[in-house]
Design an enzyme around this catalytic site. Structure first.
Site, PDB file in Angstrom:
ATOM      1  N   HIS A  18       0.827  -1.224   0.000  1.00 28.94           N
ATOM      2  CA  HIS A  18       0.000   0.000   0.000  1.00 28.94           C
ATOM      3  C   HIS A  18       0.849   1.258   0.000  1.00 28.94           C
ATOM      4  O   HIS A  18       1.971   1.238   0.489  1.00 28.94           O
ATOM      5  CB  HIS A  18      -0.875   0.079   1.263  1.00 28.94           C
ATOM      6  CG  HIS A  18      -1.385  -1.224   1.759  1.00 28.94           C
ATOM      7  ND1 HIS A  18      -0.937  -1.816   2.914  1.00 28.94           N
ATOM      8  CD2 HIS A  18      -2.311  -2.065   1.224  1.00 28.94           C
ATOM      9  CE1 HIS A  18      -1.553  -2.975   3.089  1.00 28.94           C
ATOM     10  NE2 HIS A  18      -2.394  -3.156   2.087  1.00 28.94           N
TER      11      HIS A  18
ATOM     12  N   HIS B 193     -11.079   0.047   3.644  1.00 36.53           N
ATOM     13  CA  HIS B 193      -9.999  -0.672   2.968  1.00 36.53           C
ATOM     14  C   HIS B 193     -10.549  -1.734   2.014  1.00 36.53           C
ATOM     15  O   HIS B 193     -11.578  -2.354   2.292  1.00 36.53           O
ATOM     16  CB  HIS B 193      -9.088  -1.332   4.014  1.00 36.53           C
ATOM     17  CG  HIS B 193      -8.037  -2.193   3.397  1.00 36.53           C
ATOM     18  ND1 HIS B 193      -6.891  -1.656   2.851  1.00 36.53           N
ATOM     19  CD2 HIS B 193      -7.981  -3.519   3.193  1.00 36.53           C
ATOM     20  CE1 HIS B 193      -6.173  -2.648   2.343  1.00 36.53           C
ATOM     21  NE2 HIS B 193      -6.805  -3.791   2.550  1.00 36.53           N
TER      22      HIS B 193
ATOM     23  N   HIS C 226       4.085  -5.503   3.489  1.00 35.45           N
ATOM     24  CA  HIS C 226       3.779  -6.089   4.792  1.00 35.45           C
ATOM     25  C   HIS C 226       4.269  -7.530   4.927  1.00 35.45           C
ATOM     26  O   HIS C 226       4.564  -8.190   3.932  1.00 35.45           O
ATOM     27  CB  HIS C 226       2.270  -6.032   5.035  1.00 35.45           C
ATOM     28  CG  HIS C 226       1.782  -4.642   5.294  1.00 35.45           C
ATOM     29  ND1 HIS C 226       1.604  -4.132   6.551  1.00 35.45           N
ATOM     30  CD2 HIS C 226       1.466  -3.632   4.436  1.00 35.45           C
ATOM     31  CE1 HIS C 226       1.191  -2.883   6.466  1.00 35.45           C
ATOM     32  NE2 HIS C 226       1.096  -2.550   5.190  1.00 35.45           N
TER      33      HIS C 226
ATOM     34  N   ARG D  59       5.068  -4.357   9.185  1.00 35.00           N
ATOM     35  CA  ARG D  59       5.631  -3.697   8.008  1.00 35.00           C
ATOM     36  C   ARG D  59       7.051  -4.214   7.770  1.00 35.00           C
ATOM     37  O   ARG D  59       7.943  -3.969   8.567  1.00 35.00           O
ATOM     38  CB  ARG D  59       5.586  -2.175   8.222  1.00 35.00           C
ATOM     39  CG  ARG D  59       4.155  -1.704   8.457  1.00 35.00           C
ATOM     40  CD  ARG D  59       3.996  -0.235   8.774  1.00 35.00           C
ATOM     41  NE  ARG D  59       2.574   0.024   9.094  1.00 35.00           N
ATOM     42  CZ  ARG D  59       2.020   1.213   9.187  1.00 35.00           C
ATOM     43  NH1 ARG D  59       2.748   2.305   8.991  1.00 35.00           N
ATOM     44  NH2 ARG D  59       0.733   1.330   9.461  1.00 35.00           N
TER      45      ARG D  59
HETATM   46 CU   LIG Z   1       0.270  -1.018   4.253  1.00 36.75          CU
HETATM   47 ZN   LIG Z   2      -6.136   0.239   2.686  1.00 39.47          ZN
END
Ligand SMILES: [Cu+2]
Ligand SMILES: [Zn+2]
Ligand SMILES: *[C@@H]1O[C@H](CO)[C@@H](O)[C@H](O)[C@H]1NC(C)=O
Ligand SMILES: *[C@@H]1O[C@H](CO)[C@@H](O)[C@H](O)[C@H]1NC(C)=O
Ligand SMILES: *[C@@H]1O[C@H](CO)[C@@H](O)[C@H](O)[C@H]1NC(C)=O
Length: 188
Positions: A78, A103, A154, A176
């Protein structure tokens, strides 16, 4: 005639598509991000917006190579809100969400995906992901520009908004693994 020219281009393109200067002969803008850990994950991502895209929608093409991933896995990917990496990838904040959506995956309606949602990238048996994703809600110039924000990969798989309540916030993509600030690429 034009059709055949396009066909010829399409056939010859794979040879050049990974080279920054040839991937779009009519680029409006280019940007680049270099991803680094906290983990062993590293990579480079190139963002290109083409003025000659067929329908004039001018999506941002997100192309890159990320290595050090778990082999044969889907990993959430993302654009996050801030270009602040003071405390590592965490300081980048949540998913970039200029339209106040929930999301979701890349194909969800505009109110059911963050503009920064890029779905998952897929690693091969060597833990390397090579990808080319088009996103129609991002730009590289003006108020919806992603330049100066952060791209994050991620440690888990993005469930694309199809899971529980947190799924609609972050896809339950987990920690992350690596991130990089999206910076100006070339003079275009
Ligand atoms: Cu992300
Ligand atoms: Zn998102
Ligand atoms: C950057 O991130 C740090 C740590 O998360 C935070 O304390 C700081 O306020 C942020 N800086 C700006 C300018 O937002
Ligand atoms: C954003 O959407 C949430 C619901 O998903 C709503 O509660 C909130 O008021 C909205 N914020 C703005 C600024 O529209
Ligand atoms: C949703 O599921 C994930 C794992 O699948 C879990 O980590 C998370 O805490 C759950 N969230 C809620 C609100 O139940």
């Amino acid at each position: 005639m034009f059709k055949y020219l396009l066909l010829a281009l399409a056939i010859s393109l794979p040879v050049f598509s990974k080279a920054l200067d040839d991937s779009c002969p009519c680029a409006l803008a280019r940007a680049v991000a270099v991803l680094k850990g906290p983990s062993i994950v590293t990579g480079t991502v190139i963002f290109t917006q083409c003025a000659c895209d067929k329908d004039g929608s001018e999506p941002v093409h997100v192309e890159g190579r990320i290595q050090g991933l778990t082999p044969n896995a889907l990993r959430g990917f993302h654009v996050h809100q801030y270009g602040n990496l003071t405390d590592g990838c965490t300081s980048a904040g949540e998913h970039w969400n200029p339209f106040n959506a929930t999301h979701g995956g890349l194909k969800a309606p505009i109110n059911k995906r963050h503009a920064g949602d890029l779905g998952n990238i897929e690693s091969n048996g060597n833990g390397v992901a090579v990808f080319d994703i088009a996103n129609d809600l991002m730009t590289l110039k003006g108020p919806l520009s992603i330049v100066g924000r952060t791209i994050v990969v991620h440690a888990g798989t993005d469930d694309l908004g199809k899971g529980n309540a947190t799924s609609l916030i972050n896809g339950n993509s987990g920690a992350r693994s690596a991130c990089g600030v999206i910076a100006i690429g070339t003079k275009d």
